[in-house]
Motif scaffolding. Structure first.
Motif, PDB file in Angstrom:
ATOM      1  N   MET A  82       0.831  -1.214   0.000  1.00 28.09           N
ATOM      2  CA  MET A  82       0.000   0.000   0.000  1.00 28.09           C
ATOM      3  C   MET A  82       0.864   1.262   0.000  1.00 28.09           C
ATOM      4  SD  MET A  82      -1.398  -0.332   3.903  1.00 28.09           S
ATOM      5  CE  MET A  82      -0.602  -1.608   4.878  1.00 28.09           C
ATOM      6  N   ALA A  83       0.380   2.263  -0.693  1.00 27.07           N
ATOM      7  CA  ALA A  83       1.119   3.533  -0.752  1.00 27.07           C
ATOM      8  C   ALA A  83       1.169   4.182   0.621  1.00 27.07           C
ATOM      9  CB  ALA A  83       0.434   4.462  -1.755  1.00 27.07           C
ATOM     10  N   ARG A  84       2.241   4.879   0.897  1.00 22.78           N
ATOM     11  CA  ARG A  84       2.310   5.496   2.233  1.00 22.78           C
ATOM     12  C   ARG A  84       1.260   6.590   2.345  1.00 22.78           C
ATOM     13  NH1 ARG A  84       8.270   6.715   1.660  1.00 22.78           N
ATOM     14  NH2 ARG A  84       7.843   5.109   0.143  1.00 22.78           N
ATOM     15  N   PRO A  85       0.538   6.583   3.452  1.00 19.49           N
ATOM     16  CA  PRO A  85      -0.551   7.545   3.635  1.00 19.49           C
ATOM     17  C   PRO A  85      -0.014   8.968   3.773  1.00 19.49           C
ATOM     18  CG  PRO A  85      -0.215   6.215   5.619  1.00 19.49           C
ATOM     19  CD  PRO A  85       0.729   5.706   4.588  1.00 19.49           C
ATOM     20  N   PRO A  86      -0.798   9.934   3.374  1.00 14.34           N
ATOM     21  CA  PRO A  86      -0.366  11.341   3.435  1.00 14.34           C
ATOM     22  C   PRO A  86      -0.129  11.795   4.867  1.00 14.34           C
ATOM     23  CG  PRO A  86      -2.697  11.175   2.844  1.00 14.34           C
ATOM     24  CD  PRO A  86      -2.145   9.786   2.827  1.00 14.34           C
ATOM     25  N   ALA A  87       0.682  12.821   4.998  1.00 12.89           N
ATOM     26  CA  ALA A  87       1.060  13.325   6.322  1.00 12.89           C
ATOM     27  C   ALA A  87      -0.148  13.780   7.128  1.00 12.89           C
ATOM     28  CB  ALA A  87       2.057  14.474   6.168  1.00 12.89           C
ATOM     29  N   ALA A  88      -1.099  14.428   6.483  1.00 11.22           N
ATOM     30  CA  ALA A  88      -2.261  14.948   7.201  1.00 11.22           C
ATOM     31  C   ALA A  88      -3.073  13.810   7.811  1.00 11.22           C
ATOM     32  CB  ALA A  88      -3.134  15.778   6.265  1.00 11.22           C
ATOM     33  N   ARG A  89      -3.146  12.721   7.067  1.00 15.19           N
ATOM     34  CA  ARG A  89      -3.870  11.559   7.591  1.00 15.19           C
ATOM     35  C   ARG A  89      -3.237  11.067   8.881  1.00 15.19           C
ATOM     36  NH1 ARG A  89      -6.608   6.131   6.292  1.00 15.19           N
ATOM     37  NH2 ARG A  89      -5.270   5.024   7.756  1.00 15.19           N
ATOM     38  N   ASN A  90      -1.920  10.964   8.858  1.00 18.77           N
ATOM     39  CA  ASN A  90      -1.206  10.526  10.058  1.00 18.77           C
ATOM     40  C   ASN A  90      -1.389  11.479  11.229  1.00 18.77           C
ATOM     41  OD1 ASN A  90      -0.216   8.178   8.958  1.00 18.77           O
ATOM     42  ND2 ASN A  90       1.660   9.148   8.204  1.00 18.77           N
ATOM     43  N   LYS A  91      -1.399  12.766  10.924  1.00 16.92           N
ATOM     44  CA  LYS A  91      -1.597  13.746  11.995  1.00 16.92           C
ATOM     45  C   LYS A  91      -2.970  13.587  12.640  1.00 16.92           C
ATOM     46  CE  LYS A  91      -0.203  18.075  11.581  1.00 16.92           C
ATOM     47  NZ  LYS A  91       0.140  19.402  10.959  1.00 16.92           N
ATOM     48  N   CYS A  92      -3.964  13.280  11.817  1.00 18.19           N
ATOM     49  CA  CYS A  92      -5.324  13.070  12.331  1.00 18.19           C
ATOM     50  C   CYS A  92      -5.372  11.844  13.248  1.00 18.19           C
ATOM     51  CB  CYS A  92      -6.307  12.884  11.181  1.00 18.19           C
ATOM     52  SG  CYS A  92      -6.585  14.374  10.195  1.00 18.19           S
ATOM     53  N   LEU A  93      -4.780  10.778  12.768  1.00 26.84           N
ATOM     54  CA  LEU A  93      -4.762   9.548  13.555  1.00 26.84           C
ATOM     55  C   LEU A  93      -4.038   9.771  14.883  1.00 26.84           C
ATOM     56  CD1 LEU A  93      -5.913   6.803  12.977  1.00 26.84           C
ATOM     57  CD2 LEU A  93      -3.735   6.103  11.976  1.00 26.84           C
ATOM     58  N   ASP A  94      -2.923  10.452  14.806  1.00 26.01           N
ATOM     59  CA  ASP A  94      -2.134  10.710  16.002  1.00 26.01           C
ATOM     60  C   ASP A  94      -2.892  11.588  16.997  1.00 26.01           C
ATOM     61  OD1 ASP A  94       0.586  10.354  17.196  1.00 26.01           O
ATOM     62  OD2 ASP A  94       0.457  12.550  17.223  1.00 26.01           O
ATOM     63  N   ALA A  95      -3.592  12.584  16.461  1.00 21.92           N
ATOM     64  CA  ALA A  95      -4.376  13.470  17.320  1.00 21.92           C
ATOM     65  C   ALA A  95      -5.488  12.695  18.020  1.00 21.92           C
ATOM     66  CB  ALA A  95      -4.976  14.604  16.482  1.00 21.92           C
ATOM     67  N   TYR A  96      -6.135  11.808  17.275  1.00 22.97           N
ATOM     68  CA  TYR A  96      -7.223  10.996  17.840  1.00 22.97           C
ATOM     69  C   TYR A  96      -6.692  10.095  18.955  1.00 22.97           C
ATOM     70  CZ  TYR A  96     -11.323   7.877  17.863  1.00 22.97           C
ATOM     71  OH  TYR A  96     -12.417   7.135  18.216  1.00 22.97           O
ATOM     72  N   ILE A  97      -5.556   9.480  18.702  1.00 20.47           N
ATOM     73  CA  ILE A  97      -4.938   8.616  19.716  1.00 20.47           C
ATOM     74  C   ILE A  97      -4.586   9.406  20.973  1.00 20.47           C
ATOM     75  CG2 ILE A  97      -2.846   7.272  20.235  1.00 20.47           C
ATOM     76  CD1 ILE A  97      -2.967   6.281  17.308  1.00 20.47           C
ATOM     77  N   SER A  98      -3.995  10.569  20.786  1.00 21.15           N
ATOM     78  CA  SER A  98      -3.635  11.404  21.940  1.00 21.15           C
ATOM     79  C   SER A  98      -4.862  11.763  22.764  1.00 21.15           C
ATOM     80  CB  SER A  98      -2.952  12.685  21.478  1.00 21.15           C
ATOM     81  OG  SER A  98      -1.723  12.388  20.870  1.00 21.15           O
ATOM     82  N   LEU A  99      -5.927  12.145  22.081  1.00 20.48           N
ATOM     83  CA  LEU A  99      -7.141  12.521  22.796  1.00 20.48           C
ATOM     84  C   LEU A  99      -7.729  11.335  23.545  1.00 20.48           C
ATOM     85  CD1 LEU A  99      -8.785  14.920  20.201  1.00 20.48           C
ATOM     86  CD2 LEU A  99      -8.172  15.489  22.551  1.00 20.48           C
ATOM     87  N   LEU A 100      -7.769  10.174  22.903  1.00 23.05           N
ATOM     88  CA  LEU A 100      -8.270   8.972  23.574  1.00 23.05           C
ATOM     89  C   LEU A 100      -7.479   8.712  24.847  1.00 23.05           C
ATOM     90  CD1 LEU A 100      -8.809   6.470  20.607  1.00 23.05           C
ATOM     91  CD2 LEU A 100     -10.577   7.412  22.102  1.00 23.05           C
ATOM     92  N   CYS A 101      -6.165   8.808  24.758  1.00 27.32           N
ATOM     93  CA  CYS A 101      -5.301   8.505  25.905  1.00 27.32           C
ATOM     94  C   CYS A 101      -5.433   9.540  27.011  1.00 27.32           C
ATOM     95  CB  CYS A 101      -3.840   8.434  25.469  1.00 27.32           C
ATOM     96  SG  CYS A 101      -3.462   7.078  24.345  1.00 27.32           S
ATOM     97  N   GLU A 102      -5.405  10.794  26.622  1.00 34.44           N
ATOM     98  CA  GLU A 102      -5.286  11.862  27.622  1.00 34.44           C
ATOM     99  C   GLU A 102      -6.626  12.326  28.171  1.00 34.44           C
ATOM    100  OE1 GLU A 102      -3.051  14.904  25.660  1.00 34.44           O
ATOM    101  OE2 GLU A 102      -1.532  13.442  25.021  1.00 34.44           O
ATOM    102  N   GLU A 103      -7.669  12.274  27.342  1.00 37.93           N
ATOM    103  CA  GLU A 103      -8.936  12.848  27.791  1.00 37.93           C
ATOM    104  C   GLU A 103     -10.113  11.894  27.692  1.00 37.93           C
ATOM    105  OE1 GLU A 103      -9.613  16.845  26.350  1.00 37.93           O
ATOM    106  OE2 GLU A 103      -7.476  17.101  25.933  1.00 37.93           O
ATOM    107  N   GLY A 104      -9.859  10.684  27.167  1.00 35.68           N
ATOM    108  CA  GLY A 104     -10.932   9.697  27.123  1.00 35.68           C
ATOM    109  C   GLY A 104     -11.714   9.716  25.828  1.00 35.68           C
ATOM    110  N   GLU A 105     -12.512   8.681  25.645  1.00 35.25           N
ATOM    111  CA  GLU A 105     -13.203   8.487  24.374  1.00 35.25           C
ATOM    112  C   GLU A 105     -14.250   9.566  24.124  1.00 35.25           C
ATOM    113  OE1 GLU A 105     -16.021   6.958  21.463  1.00 35.25           O
ATOM    114  OE2 GLU A 105     -16.511   7.162  23.579  1.00 35.25           O
ATOM    115  N   ARG A 106     -14.898   9.995  25.178  1.00 29.13           N
ATOM    116  CA  ARG A 106     -15.938  10.999  24.983  1.00 29.13           C
ATOM    117  C   ARG A 106     -15.375  12.314  24.465  1.00 29.13           C
ATOM    118  NH1 ARG A 106     -20.772  11.372  28.943  1.00 29.13           N
ATOM    119  NH2 ARG A 106     -22.262  11.980  27.366  1.00 29.13           N
TER     120      ARG A 106
END
Lengths: 184, 184
Positions: free
Chosen positions: A1-25
Motif C-alpha cells: 500500500m502507498a504510504r498515507p499522506p502526512a495529514a492523515r497521520n496527523k489526524c490519527l495521532d491526534a485521535y490517539i492522543s485525545l483517547l489517551c489523555e482525555e478519554g473516548e468521549r
DNA sequence: GTCTATAAAAAGATAGAC
DNA sequence: GTCTATCTTTTTATAGAC
C-alpha cells in the motif's frame, strides 16, 4: 500500500492522543481535527466517519504489535523481563496505541476488544515458552497488566509511590520462576 | 443523614452499570433514566446534573471502600491474599463501584482520579504492613491491579485463558514473601 | 417526586466551493 | 485535499404541569 499522506497521520495521532489523555468521549471529530491542525471537513476526507477513525487506530496498532512481538522473542533478557519492562514504559508508540485501543474497547468497539484479547494471548504464549509454567506465566502477565493499568491512568498512585523502584521489580521477575519449585 | 429514597438509589445504580458495561460515553442522562425506570426529569430531580451523578458515585464508593479496608486489616488469610482474591471478584458492589470510578477518572473527572489514588495508597499501606518489604508489596499490588484490569475489560483474554486458575495464583501469593530472601 | 415539553448546545455527517 | 456552510440527531438542562 502507498504510504498515507502526512495529514492523515496527523489526524490519527491526534485521535490517539485525545483517547489517551482525555478519554473516548472527549475525542470528538472537532477536537481531533483541531488538535491535528485541520478542519472537520479535512479530517472527514481521510476518515469518513468515527468508525473509520477507530479502524485506523486498530490497523496502526497491529503494525506496532507485530514489531514488539518480534523483538520480544529475540531479546537476550528473555520474554518475561522484556514484557514487564515495556509494560512500564510510557510514551512509546506501542503503549500509546494500546491505551487508545483499550479506551475504544471500553467504549464498546468490538474489534478493539478482539485485538486486545489476541495481543494478550500472543504475549502469553511467548512468556509461557520461556518460563514453562502456566501459573508463573499468568503471574508475569498480571504484573505487566498492573503496570500498564497505572500507566493508562494519568496522575495515578503509581507515579508518586512506585517511581524509581522499577528496577527492583524487574530484578524480581526472573526469580518468579523459582516459585513453583518452592511450592512443590 | 436521612436514608436516600429508593428511586435515587436506582438512578445511581443504573449509572454505575452503564459506566461499567458500556463506558462513560454511553452513560447519558437518557440511558441512565431509562435503565433506572424513571424519566429524564425524574432523574434530574435526584441529581441536578451529570456532575452531581459523578459525585454520587464517588460518595457511594467511599462507603464501600471503608468497609473493605476494615475487613482487609482483620481477615485471617492476611491482607495480600485478601487483596488479590477480592481483586479477582466480579460483581461485588465494591468492584462495580471502583470500575465506575475508574471510567470517570479516565473521562477526566479529577475527584475520581484522586479517590483512586487515595484507595491505592491505603491498600498499599495495609499490604506493606503485612509483607514488610516495599518491592514485594508493589508486586502484590500490581498482580491485583492486573486482575482488576481484566475484570474491568469485558470479554477480555482473562475469561478464556485464566478462568479456573485463580486458586493456583492465590497459592503463589504467600510465597512471594520468600522472593526477597532468595535475592539476598 | 415524577412527568412532559421544550430550549440550547454539541456531535456526527453531507454538500459543494476552492 | 482542504475548507466553509449546513443539516440531523443526540445530549444536557430548564420550566412548569400533575
Amino acid at each position: 500500500m502507498a504510504r498515507p499522506p502526512a495529514a492523515r497521520n496527523k489526524c490519527l495521532d491526534a485521535y490517539i492522543s485525545l483517547l489517551c489523555e482525555e478519554g473516548e468521549r472527549a475525542a470528538t471529530l472537532e477536537a481531533t481535527a483541531s488538535r491535528a491542525g485541520v478542519s472537520k471537513g479535512g479530517l472527514l476526507y481521510h476518515f469518513a466517519s468515527k468508525e473509520a477513525l477507530a479502524v485506523g487506530v486498530i490497523e496502526s496498532t497491529e503494525e506496532h504489535v507485530q514489531l514488539d512481538l518480534a523483538r520480544m522473542s529475540e531479546v537476550p533478557e528473555g520474554a518475561s523481563v522484556y514484557y514487564v519492562q515495556t509494560s512500564a514504559e510510557v510514551d512509546t508508540e506501542l503503549d500509546r496505541h494500546l491505551v487508545a485501543v483499550q479506551r475504544l474497547a471500553q467504549a464498546g468497539v468490538s474489534s478493539a476488544s478482539e485485538m486486545l484479547k489476541d495481543v494478550h494471548s500472543r504475549w502469553f504464549q511467548l512468556i509461557l515458552d520461556e518460563v514453562g509454567d502456566q501459573s508463573i506465566a499468568h503471574l508475569v502477565i498480571l504484573i505487566g497488566e498492573g503496570l500498564y493499568a497505572h500507566l493508562a491512568t494519568p496522575d495515578s498512585w503509581y507515579q508518586s509511590t512506585f517511581d524509581g523502584r522499577l528496577q527492583e521489580l524487574l530484578d524480581l521477575v526472573p526469580q518468579l520462576k523459582k516459585l513453583k519449585q518452592l511450592n512443590e
